[in-house]
Design an enzyme around this catalytic site. Structure first.
Site, PDB file in Angstrom:
ATOM      1  N   SER A 187      -9.437   1.933   3.115  1.00  0.00           N
ATOM      2  CA  SER A 187      -8.630   2.686   2.179  1.00  0.00           C
ATOM      3  C   SER A 187      -7.648   1.837   1.377  1.00  0.00           C
ATOM      4  O   SER A 187      -7.030   2.319   0.430  1.00  0.00           O
ATOM      5  CB  SER A 187      -7.856   3.780   2.918  1.00  0.00           C
ATOM      6  OG  SER A 187      -6.981   3.223   3.889  1.00  0.00           O
TER       7      SER A 187
ATOM      8  N   LYS B 116       0.838  -1.198   0.000  1.00  0.00           N
ATOM      9  CA  LYS B 116       0.000   0.000   0.000  1.00  0.00           C
ATOM     10  C   LYS B 116       0.875   1.252   0.000  1.00  0.00           C
ATOM     11  O   LYS B 116       1.945   1.275   0.613  1.00  0.00           O
ATOM     12  CB  LYS B 116      -0.915  -0.032   1.226  1.00  0.00           C
ATOM     13  CG  LYS B 116      -1.992   1.057   1.257  1.00  0.00           C
ATOM     14  CD  LYS B 116      -2.836   0.905   2.516  1.00  0.00           C
ATOM     15  CE  LYS B 116      -3.917   1.970   2.632  1.00  0.00           C
ATOM     16  NZ  LYS B 116      -4.688   1.834   3.893  1.00  0.00           N
TER      17      LYS B 116
ATOM     18  N   SER C 153      -9.623  -0.436   7.231  1.00  0.00           N
ATOM     19  CA  SER C 153      -9.065  -0.233   5.896  1.00  0.00           C
ATOM     20  C   SER C 153      -8.446  -1.457   5.252  1.00  0.00           C
ATOM     21  O   SER C 153      -8.164  -1.444   4.060  1.00  0.00           O
ATOM     22  CB  SER C 153      -8.029   0.901   5.932  1.00  0.00           C
ATOM     23  OG  SER C 153      -8.660   2.137   6.147  1.00  0.00           O
TER      24      SER C 153
END
Length: 608
Positions: free
Chosen positions: A282, A206, A306
């Protein structure tokens, strides 16, 4: 004379039998396009901003909860856990051991690998994701090489980047670097010296976790210009030591301040099961990459669901570790009290292996949090089924069924019933009071901590470089006061007490992972973004305890709704109880395996 403040009953005196569940009613406008731009202008206006944030907080009872209520408990600024009983049927890995050794030990806890079950001859088998051990077998038996697989990944990334609409899963991708990594791994196999079972395994990171030499932007357009990357984050370094190959930096909701995955900067990642729908966020790019078959696992961060939300919406596994179980050094969000770095994976087995590599607390957390010994479940132990049969599952029925469509909760309930009928587990009714207070305390905690991190850049002229969605959130977060923050930490102590009491009678707490399946992506949101707190609240309904209290949790795919969209079941565990969660999750995964469906956007990188 003013109205006297509301006073909460001391938490030890709350009568659980008198608690009545109340479904949350969030009030906020749904905005995209020009209306979102106008709303942001108002929120940031010195004249109107204070009034508007005051109205929003009042409408959603934030002011009443935090300003007009006497909360008798002292604040809890970091999770505080009582000593935990040792988990049953586990293998101790050792927090400070070399990650290669830990992964090797964890490998012995898995059922023996049988290629004939994974590579069947004859009729086309039902859809299954390739596992890490499938790649390892293919490399060691000469079926393929990391270099060949790398070319399939490169072709897949390029194909989906050029689709209409595009599927922007990565914000930074360097094909030559990937080839270089794969070539080094291929040589190790040719020489008979692979580092570990993870050698040659492709993993995405990420974009808020450092992975040298890639920049870390947090999916902004500018963060790499004000913060350079000099070395790997600790979790990435541990994976690299095991021979992992890094695809690149995965897309995300800007700076993690949203749970849909919307990002006008690089394009919004799309759900491989339905490309007109969100992945969730996210960690949107990591979930899309794993779900679409481009990698076996990814590393995301989870501060408000997330990892679990996008994993659920994309039909994969998402493990959120106990706060402090993984070292956050080298992540953009390494100073907060709610966030962890954790794996997303195609299977529980793969999540277990990656977790074994990245786990290990930093020295400061060992002093303050006193983590229980790092361990994994021994899934080949003769006692495994007996241990599963002794598991007590907590279920708060009214909360469990408070979803947008009963398809979701009924599917999750069916999975639990199947688990109980197969192994003899018991479902116990529990009550968890003050869930709305928990949501508010989490919003203020993560919001204040995020605003503290970003405010210097916000004030230094970067405000207009954030997306409109992020600016909306920051305007709200900036309105929270020190009183709000301290009151939220008092609520954190109350919520911790309720969960500790629940764990005296149950081993895990089960909920749907989300209160809604993957929402549609509005066309009007693609250029300027979207603010939809009502949808966000549905997505976050069941995930917050994992963050505010730092508890471990895992989501497992258990079926689909009428539209064919994945549904995830969440298990929340005791502090440091990742091994128990992985054991139960593995059993549920096996029972629901035939319900998994091949995503409509899928790339078979091993058998291409």
């Amino acid at each position: 004379m003013g109205k006297p403040p509301r006073a909460m009953t001391p938490v030890e005196e709350v009568d659980l039998s008198a608690v009545r569940y109340q479904s949350p009613s969030l009030q906020a406008p749904h905005l995209t396009g020009f209306s979102l731009r106008a709303f942001v202008w108002l929120m940031e206006s010195p004249l109107f901003g204070r009034l508007l944030t005051s109205v929003l907080k009042s409408q959603n009872n934030i002011t009443r909860m935090l300003q007009d209520t006497v909360i008798p408990e002292r604040p809890m600024y970091l999770p505080e856990y009582p000593p935990q009983e040792p988990e049953q049927g586990v293998l101790l890995l050792g927090d400070d051991r070399d990650p290669v050794d830990r992964v090797e030990e964890a490998l012995h806890c898995l059922p023996p690998y049988d290629p004939s079950l994974r590579w069947p001859a004859g009729d086309k088998p039902p859809f299954l994701y390739w596992k890490i051990r499938d790649f390892a077998h293919a490399y060691r038996s000469g079926i393929t090489t990391p270099s060949v697989v790398a070319e399939h990944i490169i072709a897949g990334v390029e194909e989906w980047s050029n689709k209409k609409p595009p599927m922007p899963m990565l914000v930074y991708f360097n094909a030559d670097d990937l080839r270089k990594q794969a070539e080094a791994s291929t040589k190790r196999f040719q020489q008979g010296n692979p580092i570990s079972i993870l050698d040659g395994i492709f993993i995405a990171i990420k974009d808020d976790i450092d992975c040298f030499p890639y920049p870390s932007k947090g999916a902004t357009t500018f963060f790499d210009k004000i913060r350079s990357v000099e070395k790997d984050a600790v979790c990435v370094a541990r994976l690299r030591k095991c021979g992992v190959l890094f695809i690149g930096k995965a897309n995300m909701h800007e700076l993690g301040l949203g749970v849909t995955g919307n990002n006008p900067n690089y394009g919004t990642a799309r759900n491989p099961h339905s490309i007109d729908r969100y992945t969730g966020g996210s960690s949107s790019g990591p979930a899309a990459l794993v779900s679409s078959g481009l990698c076996s696992a990814a590393i995301g961060t989870d501060g408000g669901g997330s990892v679990r939300i996008p994993s659920s919406l994309c039909g994969i596994i998402g493990l959120k570790t106990t706060y402090g179980r993984t070292d956050m050094t080298g992540a953009l969000c390494d100073c907060g009290t709610v966030e962890v770095a954790s794996p997303l994976a195609a299977s529980v087995e793969d999540a277990l292996l990656v977790y074994s590599a990245i786990a290990g607390s930093r020295p400061m957390d060992k002093l303050t949090l006193r983590p229980s010994p790092l361990c994994v479940p021994n899934l080949v132990s003769p006692d495994n089924n007996n241990i599963l049969g002794s598991v007590k599952i907590g279920k708060y029925t009214e909360w469990f069924h408070d979803v947008s469509d009963r398809d979701i909760s009924n599917t999750c309930e069916d999975a639990l019933n199947l688990l109980c009928s197969s192994f003899g587990c018991q479902i116990e009714e529990i009550i968890l009071p003050e869930l709305e207070e928990m949501r508010t305390a989490h919003v203020v905690s993560i919001g204040t901590e995020s605003f503290c991190d970003l405010n210097p850049h916000y004030r230094a002229g970067k405000r207009t470089e954030f997306t409109l969605d992020t600016r909306t959130s920051l305007a709200l977060f900036g309105s929270f006061t020190s009183t709000d923050y301290v009151a939220s930490q008092r609520i954190r102590r109350r919520i911790m007490y309720y969960h500790n009491e629940a764990f005296k009678k149950v081993d895990v707490i089960a909920t749907p992972t989300t209160g809604i399946t993957a929402p549609e992506i509005p066309q009007s949101s693609l250029k300027l973004g979207e603010s939809n707190y009502v949808v966000s609240a549905y997505l976050m309904r069941f995930v917050i305890a994992g963050n505010l209290l730092g508890l471990p949790a895992i989501t497992v795919p258990v079926g689909h709704d009428k539209q064919g969209l994945p549904i995830g079941l969440q298990l929340i565990g005791r502090p440091w109880g990742e091994a128990s969660l992985l054991r139960v999750a593995s059993a549920i995964e096996e029972l629901c395996l035939q319900k998994r469906k091949r995503p409509s956007a899928f790339h078979d990188i091993l058998n291409a």
